[in-house]
Write a protein that holds these residues in place. Structure first.
Motif, mmCIF file in Angstrom:
data_model
loop_
_atom_site.group_PDB
_atom_site.id
_atom_site.type_symbol
_atom_site.label_atom_id
_atom_site.label_comp_id
_atom_site.label_asym_id
_atom_site.label_seq_id
_atom_site.Cartn_x
_atom_site.Cartn_y
_atom_site.Cartn_z
ATOM 1 N N GLU A 206 8.867 10.906 -17.193
ATOM 2 C CA GLU A 206 7.973 9.757 -17.224
ATOM 3 C C GLU A 206 8.105 8.841 -16.020
ATOM 4 O O GLU A 206 7.218 8.065 -15.738
ATOM 5 C CB GLU A 206 8.230 8.948 -18.510
ATOM 6 C CG GLU A 206 7.812 9.678 -19.784
ATOM 7 C CD GLU A 206 6.333 10.010 -19.802
ATOM 8 O OE1 GLU A 206 5.517 9.155 -19.405
ATOM 9 O OE2 GLU A 206 5.984 11.141 -20.180
ATOM 10 N N SER A 207 9.221 8.889 -15.297
ATOM 11 C CA SER A 207 9.451 7.957 -14.191
ATOM 12 C C SER A 207 9.536 8.686 -12.858
ATOM 13 O O SER A 207 9.888 9.865 -12.785
ATOM 14 C CB SER A 207 10.750 7.170 -14.429
ATOM 15 O OG SER A 207 10.655 6.354 -15.556
ATOM 16 N N TRP A 208 9.195 7.951 -11.815
ATOM 17 C CA TRP A 208 9.401 8.442 -10.457
ATOM 18 C C TRP A 208 10.891 8.328 -10.111
ATOM 19 O O TRP A 208 11.602 7.503 -10.677
ATOM 20 C CB TRP A 208 8.598 7.606 -9.463
ATOM 21 C CG TRP A 208 7.147 7.430 -9.808
ATOM 22 C CD1 TRP A 208 6.572 6.348 -10.387
ATOM 23 C CD2 TRP A 208 6.094 8.359 -9.576
ATOM 24 N NE1 TRP A 208 5.220 6.534 -10.547
ATOM 25 C CE2 TRP A 208 4.885 7.764 -10.040
ATOM 26 C CE3 TRP A 208 6.024 9.641 -9.018
ATOM 27 C CZ2 TRP A 208 3.661 8.406 -9.974
ATOM 28 C CZ3 TRP A 208 4.796 10.271 -8.945
ATOM 29 C CH2 TRP A 208 3.637 9.665 -9.422
ATOM 30 N N THR A 209 11.327 9.114 -9.158
ATOM 31 C CA THR A 209 12.736 9.030 -8.751
ATOM 32 C C THR A 209 12.903 8.408 -7.377
ATOM 33 O O THR A 209 13.928 7.781 -7.103
ATOM 34 C CB THR A 209 13.391 10.425 -8.762
ATOM 35 O OG1 THR A 209 12.631 11.321 -7.933
ATOM 36 C CG2 THR A 209 13.457 10.965 -10.192
ATOM 37 N N GLN A 308 7.536 -4.233 -21.189
ATOM 38 C CA GLN A 308 7.178 -4.540 -19.811
ATOM 39 C C GLN A 308 7.631 -5.985 -19.523
ATOM 40 O O GLN A 308 7.946 -6.733 -20.442
ATOM 41 C CB GLN A 308 5.675 -4.405 -19.608
ATOM 42 C CG GLN A 308 5.071 -3.104 -20.110
ATOM 43 C CD GLN A 308 5.559 -1.875 -19.383
ATOM 44 O OE1 GLN A 308 5.376 -1.750 -18.184
ATOM 45 N NE2 GLN A 308 6.195 -0.947 -20.103
ATOM 46 N N ARG A 574 8.798 -2.678 -15.136
ATOM 47 C CA ARG A 574 9.440 -2.201 -16.366
ATOM 48 C C ARG A 574 10.886 -2.678 -16.525
ATOM 49 O O ARG A 574 11.553 -2.305 -17.477
ATOM 50 C CB ARG A 574 9.373 -0.678 -16.415
ATOM 51 C CG ARG A 574 7.943 -0.138 -16.508
ATOM 52 C CD ARG A 574 7.918 1.371 -16.582
ATOM 53 N NE ARG A 574 8.456 1.985 -15.374
ATOM 54 C CZ ARG A 574 9.310 3.008 -15.365
ATOM 55 N NH1 ARG A 574 9.715 3.538 -16.503
ATOM 56 N NH2 ARG A 574 9.744 3.498 -14.221
ATOM 57 N N GLU A 591 13.122 2.210 -11.381
ATOM 58 C CA GLU A 591 13.009 1.963 -12.820
ATOM 59 C C GLU A 591 12.170 0.733 -13.122
ATOM 60 O O GLU A 591 11.686 0.568 -14.248
ATOM 61 C CB GLU A 591 14.410 1.812 -13.423
ATOM 62 C CG GLU A 591 15.201 3.115 -13.433
ATOM 63 C CD GLU A 591 16.639 2.919 -13.892
ATOM 64 O OE1 GLU A 591 17.053 1.747 -14.064
ATOM 65 O OE2 GLU A 591 17.342 3.931 -14.067
ATOM 66 N N SER A 592 11.993 -0.130 -12.130
ATOM 67 C CA SER A 592 11.147 -1.316 -12.307
ATOM 68 C C SER A 592 9.675 -1.002 -12.089
ATOM 69 O O SER A 592 8.799 -1.566 -12.750
ATOM 70 C CB SER A 592 11.568 -2.416 -11.320
ATOM 71 O OG SER A 592 12.884 -2.844 -11.550
ATOM 72 N N ASP A 595 5.513 3.529 -14.411
ATOM 73 C CA ASP A 595 5.828 4.937 -14.641
ATOM 74 C C ASP A 595 4.667 5.807 -14.175
ATOM 75 O O ASP A 595 3.664 5.315 -13.623
ATOM 76 C CB ASP A 595 6.200 5.190 -16.103
ATOM 77 C CG ASP A 595 5.030 4.971 -17.070
ATOM 78 O OD1 ASP A 595 3.865 4.992 -16.638
ATOM 79 O OD2 ASP A 595 5.299 4.781 -18.276
ATOM 80 N N SER A 599 0.919 4.559 -13.123
ATOM 81 C CA SER A 599 0.530 4.693 -11.717
ATOM 82 C C SER A 599 -0.780 5.456 -11.573
ATOM 83 O O SER A 599 -1.662 5.065 -10.799
ATOM 84 C CB SER A 599 1.638 5.409 -10.937
ATOM 85 O OG SER A 599 2.857 4.714 -11.020
#
Length: 674
Positions: A206-209, A308, A574, A591-592, A595, A599
Motif C-alpha cells: 500500500e505504501s511507496w518506499t 490521516q 499519513r 510513511e507520511s 499511499d 496518489s
C-alpha cells in the motif's frame, strides 16, 4: 395576404435537431399570423447545425413583430413506443417583414412538448416595457423560472444551490450536451482505468518506499511544468514561486509584523537575511507570509481505518536580491510551544524538506476545497441561480451574465455527488473528510468578504499589488480591467444615470436574491443588498464574470501541472507533523506521504479536471443574446481587447522558463464547466 420570411437556427450540439412537429405563429402589434407547420416534405427539417427558412403567412400586416410563438409536439406514437425524448435546441429565429425590416429572436433553449413565446431580442429594462403585454410576459417568465429554479440548502453556512438531488432533477437547459457529457464520463473512466492498471503493474503493498517510486504513476506526463517540478520540487525557490504562480496564488501577503503566535527571531533567520534584520526587511517590503489558520481545528479524515493528519502551517518568506521568494521559517501548528518547533532552511535537510511538504499539502487542500470549489464553483452557482430566477431573458444584465452560467449547475451537481458524497473522492482520498470539508467551508464562507472576490481590492489588501514576477496578479489585472471596461460600456449604454439603476426592481430583486438568499446575508461581509449607482452595478457584475471565468481558469487549469508530481502537492499526510527536530528520516517521509491509492486518485482527478473540454466557449463569446448593433460593437471591442492581452502574455512568456498560461484569454472559458 402578407408573407414573412422566417429562419430557424438549430444548435450544433449532438441531438440538437428534432423530428417533433413544430409550429410557428408570429405575434405583432396588429395581430397574429397563421399557425404554420415547419414540416416541409421536400426537405429535412430542423436538423442539427442547420438554418431552415419558411414562409409564414398573415391575413394582415402585423406591424412590429413582438413575439415568435413556437409549439413543439412529440410524434403521436412516441410515448406508446417508449421512444427517447426528442428535444430541439433552438438557437434563434429571424423574421424578415415584407417591407424589409429584420427582427431577431434569441432563444438558446431545449424545447420539447411545450409552447413558448420568444421575445424580440432588443434588451429592455423593466421601465422600458410600458405595454401590459410585455409586462405580463416578463412576470410570467419569472414565475415559471422561479418554480423551475429553486434554492436548496446543502449544509449550514455554505452557499445555497439549485434544488437538484441528481442530474436527472436538473432542468434540461442546465445540463451538458451529449458530447460533453460523454467526454466527461470517458475522461473519468479512462483516469480510473489507468489508475487500476498502474496499481496492478507497478505496485505491491500500500505504501511507496522511495520518492523515486512516484515515477511509476508519472507515465506519459508531457506537461513541461509538471516535468520541471519533478526535477526541482525540493528547491526553495520553486517552493516560494508557487505561492505566486502555482496552484493557489491567492494567499501570499506582505508581512508588516510577525504574528504573536509565530515567534520568529532574527537569530533564527540570520543565515537567510545576512546582515539585515526582520524589522529592516519588513520595512523594505521584502517579507511575506502565508497562513493556513483556517485549517486549525478541522477534523482530519480516516480512510479505511487509517488515520490521516492535518496541519495549520505558517510560512514566512523573503524576497531576495535575485527576486526569488524564498521560505525562511515554517511553523506547522498555530499555537507556539516546545512541541511545535519553527523549521528553518539551516535545519537538517530532511527536517526542512518535510516541513515544506506539510505546507504544500495544506496548500493543496486549501486550493482544492476553498479557492477552487467554494470560491469559484459554489459562489458562481449562487450568482447563476439568482440570475435565472430574477432577470427575464430580455433584461440587459441577464443577456450579459447568462453565458457565464452555462453548465455550472451541472458540474456542481456532479461534484456534490462524486466528490462530496459519503462515497465520493474526498472521503476516500483527501486528508479532510466530509465532516472536515463542511467545517472548513463554513469557516471560510463566514469569513468571506466582497472585497476578497474583487481582484484589485484583494491585491491591495494583501499588499502585493506591486510585487514583480507575480504573473497571476499581472495577467489577472489585465483581464479584470478588460471585463470592467466592457461591463461599464454595456451598463452605461442601457442605463443613462444612477437613478435608473436604483429604480430597476428586477435588478434590486436579483442582488437581494444573491446576497440575502444564496449567500445567506453573510454578516459584515460587505456584499451589497442593493445597487444604487452605475458604478456599483459595474463593479458587482465584473466580479461575477471574473470569478466565473478567469479566476476559475487560474485555479482549475493549474491542477495537473502542479499536482502530477505527488510529493509537490500531497493530497493527504499519513503521519502527524513532527514535534521535534533532528528525528526525520526518509522512511518517516515516505510513511507520511499519500499511499499508492491516494496518489493514483490525485493524479487521475487532476488529469480529468484539467483537460480541455469539448465545445468550450471562451471569455467574450456572447453568441447572439444581444441583437442591437451598438451592443454587438461593444462585444467586438471587448474581444479585440482580449486578443491584445493574449498577445502581451504570450510575448512575455517567451522569455520565461516556466510559462504562465492560465490567464491567456484564449484559454479562459466563459463559465465553470469542469
Amino acid at each position: 395576404m402578407v408573407t414573412y420570411k422566417v429562419s430557424f437556427r438549430t444548435g450544433s450540439a449532438e441531438y440538437a435537431g428534432t423530428d417533433s412537429y413544430v409550429y410557428c405563429t408570429l405575434v405583432g402589434e396588429f395581430g397574429e399570423s397563421l399557425r404554420t407547420s415547419l414540416d416541409d416534405w421536400l426537405q429535412v427539417d430542423l436538423e442539427r447545425g442547420t438554418v431552415d427558412c419558411y414562409d409564414i403567412a398573415s391575413s394582415q400586416d402585423l406591424g412590429t413583430i413582438w413575439f415568435v410563438e413556437l409549439e413543439v409536439n412529440r410524434l403521436p406514437l412516441a410515448d406508446y413506443l417508449s421512444l427517447l425524448q426528442d428535444y430541439w435546441f433552438c438557437c434563434s429565429v429571424t423574421v424578415q417583414s415584407p417591407s424589409g425590416e429584420t427582427y431577431h429572436f434569441p432563444c438558446y433553449r431545449w424545447l420539447e412538448n411545450c409552447t413558448v413565446r420568444i421575445r424580440e431580442g432588443t434588451a429592455k429594462r423593466f421601465r422600458d416595457d410600458r405595454l401590459g403585454t410585455f409586462q405580463s410576459h416578463r412576470q410570467a417568465e419569472l414565475r415559471e423560472r422561479q418554480q423551475l429554479y429553486r434554492w436548496k440548502d446543502w449544509a449550514p453556512n455554505v452557499p445555497r444551490h439549485i434544488d437538484a438531488e441528481s442530474l436527472d432533477d436538473l432542468p434540461v437547459d442546465l445540463t451538458f450536451n451529449f458530447k460533453k457529457e460523454q467526454n466527461m464520463k470517458y475522461n473519468l473512466a479512462k483516469a480510473v482505468g489507468v489508475l487500476r492498471l498502474k496499481r496492478f503493474v507497478n505496485m505491491f503493498g500500500e505504501s511507496w518506499t522511495t520518492v523515486e517510486d512516484f515515477e511509476n504513476i508519472f507515465w506519459k506526463v508531457t506537461s513541461p511544468i509538471a516535468v520541471f517540478t519533478r526535477e526541482h520540487w525540493k528547491e526553495d525557490w520553486l517552493f516560494g514561486y508557487q505561492f505566486l504562480n502555482g496552484l493557489n496564488p491567492v494567499l501570499i501577503r506582505k508581512c508588516d509584523r510577525i504574528p504573536a503566535n509565530f515567534p520568529v527571531t532574527d537569530a533564527m533567520v540570520r543565515v537567510s537575511l545576512g546582515r539585515s534584520s526582520l524589522e529592516q526587511e519588513m520595512k523594505n517590503g521584502k517579507i511575506f507570509i502565508v497562513d493556513y489558520k483556517m485549517l486549525d481545528g478541522i477534523p482530519p479524515n480516516v480512510i479505511k481505518g487509517v488515520q490521516q493528519y492535518l496541519a495549520a502551517p505558517i510560512c514566512l518568506l523573503h524576497l531576495n536580491k535575485q527576486n526569488q521568494m524564498m521560505p525562511i521559517a515554517i511553523q506547522l501548528k498555530q499555537t507556539p510551544g516546545g512541541d511545535n518547533p519553527i523549521f528553518l532552511p539551516s535545519d537538517a535537510e530532511l527536517d526542512w524538506l518535510l516541513a515544506k511538504m506539510w505546507v504544500r499539502s495544506s496548500d493543496y487542500l486549501q486550493a482544492t476545497l476553498i479557492t477552487h470549489l467554494l470560491k469559484t464553483h459554489l459562489i458562481a452557482e449562487s450568482f447563476s441561480v439568482a440570475t435565472l430566477r430574477q432577470l427575464p431573458s430580455v433584461h440587459p444584465i441577464y443577456k450579459l451574465l447568462v453565458p457565464h452560467a452555462r453548465y455550472t449547475m451541472h458540474i456542481n451537481t456532479t461534484a456534490r455527488l462524486s466528490l462530496l458524497d459519503r462515497g465520493g473522492v474526498i472521503p476516500r482520498a483527501f486528508g479532510i473528510g466530509i465532516e472536515g470539508t463542511h467545517t472548513l467551508f463554513q469557516k471560510e464562507f463566514l469569513a468571506m468578504t466582497y472585497q476578497s472576490l474583487c481582484l484589485p481590492e484583494r491585491l491591495e489588501h494583501l499588499g502585493v499589488k506591486d510585487l514583480k514576477d507575480y504573473y497571476y496578479k499581472d495577467d489577472g489585472l489585465l483581464v479584470w480591467c478588460a471585463i470592467h471596461s466592457f461591463v461599464t460600456s454595456i451598463v452605461t449604454f442601457y442605463y443613462e444615470n444612477d437613478q435608473e439603476v436604483a429604480k430597476d426592481p428586477e435588478l434590486q430583486a436579483w442582488i437581494r436574491d444573491i446576497t440575502e438568499v444564496g449567500l445567506h446575508n453573510v454578516k459584515n461581509s460587505g456584499f451589497p443588498s442593493s445597487l444604487n449607482t452605475r458604478m456599483e452595478l459595474c463593479k458587482f457584475v465584473t466580479m461575477v464574470i471574473f470569478n466565473c471565468s478567469a479566476q476559475h481558469a487560474a485555479i482549475n487549469n493549474a491542477q495537473y501541472d502542479w499536482e502530477a508530481w505527488v510529493p509537490n502537492a500531497p493530497i493527504s499526510m499519513r503521519k502527524p507533523p513532527p514535534t521535534i527536530k533532528g528525528t526525520v528520516t526518509m522512511q518517516h517521509i515516505m510513511e507520511s506521504l499519500p499511499d499508492i491509492i491516494q496518489s493514483c486518485t490525485q493524479m487521475a482527478l487532476a488529469w480529468a479536471l484539467s483537460r480541455p473540454q469539448p465545445g468550450m466557449r471562451k471569455l467574450g463569446d456572447y453568441e447572439e443574446y444581444f441583437t442591437e448593433e451598438a451592443a454587438k460593437a461593444l462585444i467586438r471591442k471587448f474581444q479585440e481587447e482580449l486578443k491584445s492581452i493574449d498577445r502581451v502574455i504570450r510575448k512575455r512568456n517567451q522569455g520565461l522558463i516556466l510559462k504562465y498560461e492560465y490567464l491567456i484569454p484564449e484559454t479562459i472559458e466563459n463559465s465553470i464547466t469542469s
